[in-house]
Design a protein around this motif. Structure first.
Motif, PDB file in Angstrom:
ATOM      1  N   ASP A   1       2.840  19.044  -4.839  1.00  0.00           N
ATOM      2  CA  ASP A   1       4.150  18.634  -4.339  1.00  0.00           C
ATOM      3  C   ASP A   1       5.058  18.315  -5.531  1.00  0.00           C
ATOM      4  OD1 ASP A   1       6.132  18.042  -2.501  1.00  0.00           O
ATOM      5  OD2 ASP A   1       5.474  15.969  -2.206  1.00  0.00           O
ATOM      6  N   LEU A   2       5.599  19.332  -6.117  1.00  0.00           N
ATOM      7  CA  LEU A   2       6.464  19.152  -7.277  1.00  0.00           C
ATOM      8  C   LEU A   2       7.826  18.624  -6.842  1.00  0.00           C
ATOM      9  CD1 LEU A   2       5.530  22.400  -9.206  1.00  0.00           C
ATOM     10  CD2 LEU A   2       4.632  20.095  -9.544  1.00  0.00           C
ATOM     11  N   TYR A   3       8.586  18.168  -7.832  1.00  0.00           N
ATOM     12  CA  TYR A   3       9.929  17.643  -7.587  1.00  0.00           C
ATOM     13  C   TYR A   3      10.719  18.683  -6.818  1.00  0.00           C
ATOM     14  CZ  TYR A   3      14.513  15.646  -8.430  1.00  0.00           C
ATOM     15  OH  TYR A   3      15.759  15.098  -8.261  1.00  0.00           O
ATOM     16  N   PRO A   4      11.367  18.383  -5.779  1.00  0.00           N
ATOM     17  CA  PRO A   4      11.942  17.238  -5.069  1.00  0.00           C
ATOM     18  C   PRO A   4      11.017  16.611  -4.027  1.00  0.00           C
ATOM     19  CG  PRO A   4      12.864  19.224  -4.147  1.00  0.00           C
ATOM     20  CD  PRO A   4      11.898  19.634  -5.234  1.00  0.00           C
ATOM     21  N   PHE A   5       9.718  16.802  -4.149  1.00  0.00           N
ATOM     22  CA  PHE A   5       8.713  16.130  -3.323  1.00  0.00           C
ATOM     23  C   PHE A   5       8.949  16.341  -1.814  1.00  0.00           C
ATOM     24  CE2 PHE A   5       9.410  13.468  -7.159  1.00  0.00           C
ATOM     25  CZ  PHE A   5       8.262  13.822  -7.827  1.00  0.00           C
TER      26      PHE A   5
ATOM     27  N   VAL B   1       3.716  10.047  -9.693  1.00  0.00           N
ATOM     28  CA  VAL B   1       3.160  10.100 -11.058  1.00  0.00           C
ATOM     29  C   VAL B   1       2.194  11.264 -11.195  1.00  0.00           C
ATOM     30  CG1 VAL B   1       1.661   8.874 -12.693  1.00  0.00           C
ATOM     31  CG2 VAL B   1       3.536   7.668 -11.571  1.00  0.00           C
ATOM     32  N   ALA B   2       1.323  11.448 -10.195  1.00  0.00           N
ATOM     33  CA  ALA B   2       0.342  12.543 -10.270  1.00  0.00           C
ATOM     34  C   ALA B   2       1.030  13.899 -10.290  1.00  0.00           C
ATOM     35  CB  ALA B   2      -0.626  12.443  -9.098  1.00  0.00           C
ATOM     36  N   ASN B   3       2.123  14.071  -9.526  1.00  0.00           N
ATOM     37  CA  ASN B   3       2.797  15.364  -9.476  1.00  0.00           C
ATOM     38  C   ASN B   3       3.714  15.585 -10.687  1.00  0.00           C
ATOM     39  OD1 ASN B   3       2.226  17.000  -6.931  1.00  0.00           O
ATOM     40  ND2 ASN B   3       2.431  14.917  -6.144  1.00  0.00           N
ATOM     41  N   VAL B   4       4.359  14.543 -11.190  1.00  0.00           N
ATOM     42  CA  VAL B   4       5.260  14.692 -12.337  1.00  0.00           C
ATOM     43  C   VAL B   4       4.464  14.890 -13.629  1.00  0.00           C
ATOM     44  CG1 VAL B   4       6.969  13.466 -13.761  1.00  0.00           C
ATOM     45  CG2 VAL B   4       7.183  13.461 -11.287  1.00  0.00           C
TER      46      VAL B   4
ATOM     47  N   ALA C   1       0.835  -1.207   0.000  1.00  0.00           N
ATOM     48  CA  ALA C   1       0.000   0.000   0.000  1.00  0.00           C
ATOM     49  C   ALA C   1       0.868   1.254   0.000  1.00  0.00           C
ATOM     50  CB  ALA C   1      -0.926  -0.008   1.201  1.00  0.00           C
ATOM     51  N   GLN C   2       1.923   1.275   0.793  1.00  0.00           N
ATOM     52  CA  GLN C   2       2.804   2.440   0.846  1.00  0.00           C
ATOM     53  C   GLN C   2       3.491   2.658  -0.507  1.00  0.00           C
ATOM     54  OE1 GLN C   2       5.636   2.417   4.030  1.00  0.00           O
ATOM     55  NE2 GLN C   2       6.642   4.271   3.334  1.00  0.00           N
ATOM     56  N   THR C   3       3.942   1.582  -1.121  1.00  0.00           N
ATOM     57  CA  THR C   3       4.587   1.696  -2.439  1.00  0.00           C
ATOM     58  C   THR C   3       3.608   2.232  -3.470  1.00  0.00           C
ATOM     59  OG1 THR C   3       6.042  -0.150  -1.896  1.00  0.00           O
ATOM     60  CG2 THR C   3       5.824   0.404  -4.224  1.00  0.00           C
ATOM     61  N   LEU C   4       2.389   1.743  -3.460  1.00  0.00           N
ATOM     62  CA  LEU C   4       1.362   2.212  -4.398  1.00  0.00           C
ATOM     63  C   LEU C   4       1.064   3.692  -4.184  1.00  0.00           C
ATOM     64  CD1 LEU C   4      -0.625   1.380  -6.636  1.00  0.00           C
ATOM     65  CD2 LEU C   4      -2.296   0.943  -4.814  1.00  0.00           C
ATOM     66  N   ILE C   5       0.919   4.119  -2.945  1.00  0.00           N
ATOM     67  CA  ILE C   5       0.634   5.529  -2.649  1.00  0.00           C
ATOM     68  C   ILE C   5       1.780   6.425  -3.113  1.00  0.00           C
ATOM     69  CG2 ILE C   5       0.364   7.192  -0.757  1.00  0.00           C
ATOM     70  CD1 ILE C   5      -1.295   5.007   0.685  1.00  0.00           C
ATOM     71  N   VAL C   6       3.026   6.017  -2.862  1.00  0.00           N
ATOM     72  CA  VAL C   6       4.182   6.820  -3.271  1.00  0.00           C
ATOM     73  C   VAL C   6       4.244   6.921  -4.793  1.00  0.00           C
ATOM     74  CG1 VAL C   6       6.700   6.864  -3.315  1.00  0.00           C
ATOM     75  CG2 VAL C   6       5.510   6.409  -1.180  1.00  0.00           C
ATOM     76  N   LEU C   7       4.008   5.803  -5.488  1.00  0.00           N
ATOM     77  CA  LEU C   7       4.028   5.829  -6.957  1.00  0.00           C
ATOM     78  C   LEU C   7       2.940   6.740  -7.511  1.00  0.00           C
ATOM     79  CD1 LEU C   7       4.781   2.098  -7.849  1.00  0.00           C
ATOM     80  CD2 LEU C   7       6.280   4.069  -8.166  1.00  0.00           C
TER      81      LEU C   7
END
Length: 179
Positions: free
Chosen positions: A76-80, A66-69, A56-62
């Motif tokens: 929350d743009l890069y560098p997050f 993806v949503a921000n990039v 679940a944590q991996t899915l949320i981070v991905l």
């Protein structure tokens, strides 16, 4: 009831309490206590080590990245930095809960080890007593067997003597057979 030649009747033995050495440590069973917060904290600490949590944590981070990039969201743009803050907040709560769970588990393990040692000691004492009782019973059995053999020999001797005596009595008053 069980009787022996030199013993009084014994009473039936009550069932043994096999957990008697563990009962003193029952208060250590719940990791964080027994109230609602403690139960939730323990469930939360246990959840951290599950594959479901990691997935679940991996899915949320991905999805977050993806949503921000991709430009779907712009919070929350890069560098997050916000994602890093979320990880820091998670670590700030997870670490103490995990350490507390490990400390309490170590206390439970120590208590169980002590209770098991006492139980083994009690079993050793019982086994020692049982072996002494068995040795005493074997000696009694040997003595009874010796007494039985002596009485059987005496009976055999008396039987032979009685037989000879009866044969002598028959010979004295007997009439010789005619031819």
């Amino acid at each position: 009831m069980i009787y022996s030649s030199n013993q009084k009747p014994t009473q039936p033995i009550a069932p043994a309490d096999h957990l008697r050495f563990h009962r003193a440590h029952e208060h250590l069973a719940p990791t964080f206590g027994t109230d609602r917060f403690a139960m939730r904290a323990e469930a939360f600490a246990r959840f951290f080590g599950t594959p479901m949590f990691l997935g679940a944590q991996t899915l949320i981070v991905l999805l977050w990245i993806v949503a921000n990039v991709s430009g779907l969201v712009h919070f929350d743009l890069y560098p997050f930095i916000l994602l890093n803050l979320a990880f820091s907040l998670q670590a700030a709560y997870a670490a103490p809960l995990i350490l507390l769970a490990q400390t309490r588990q170590a206390e439970r393990d120590k208590a169980r080890t002590e209770a098991d040692a006492k139980h083994r000691e009690a079993l050793a004492i019982l086994a020692n007593q049982d072996s002494k009782d068995m040795l005493r019973l074997l000696r009694q059995n040997t003595d009874l067997t010796s007494a039985t053999n002596a009485l059987a020999a005496r009976i055999e001797t008396l039987t032979v003597e009685l037989h000879r005596h009866i044969l002598k009595m028959d010979g004295v008053g007997a009439v010789p057979p005619s031819a």
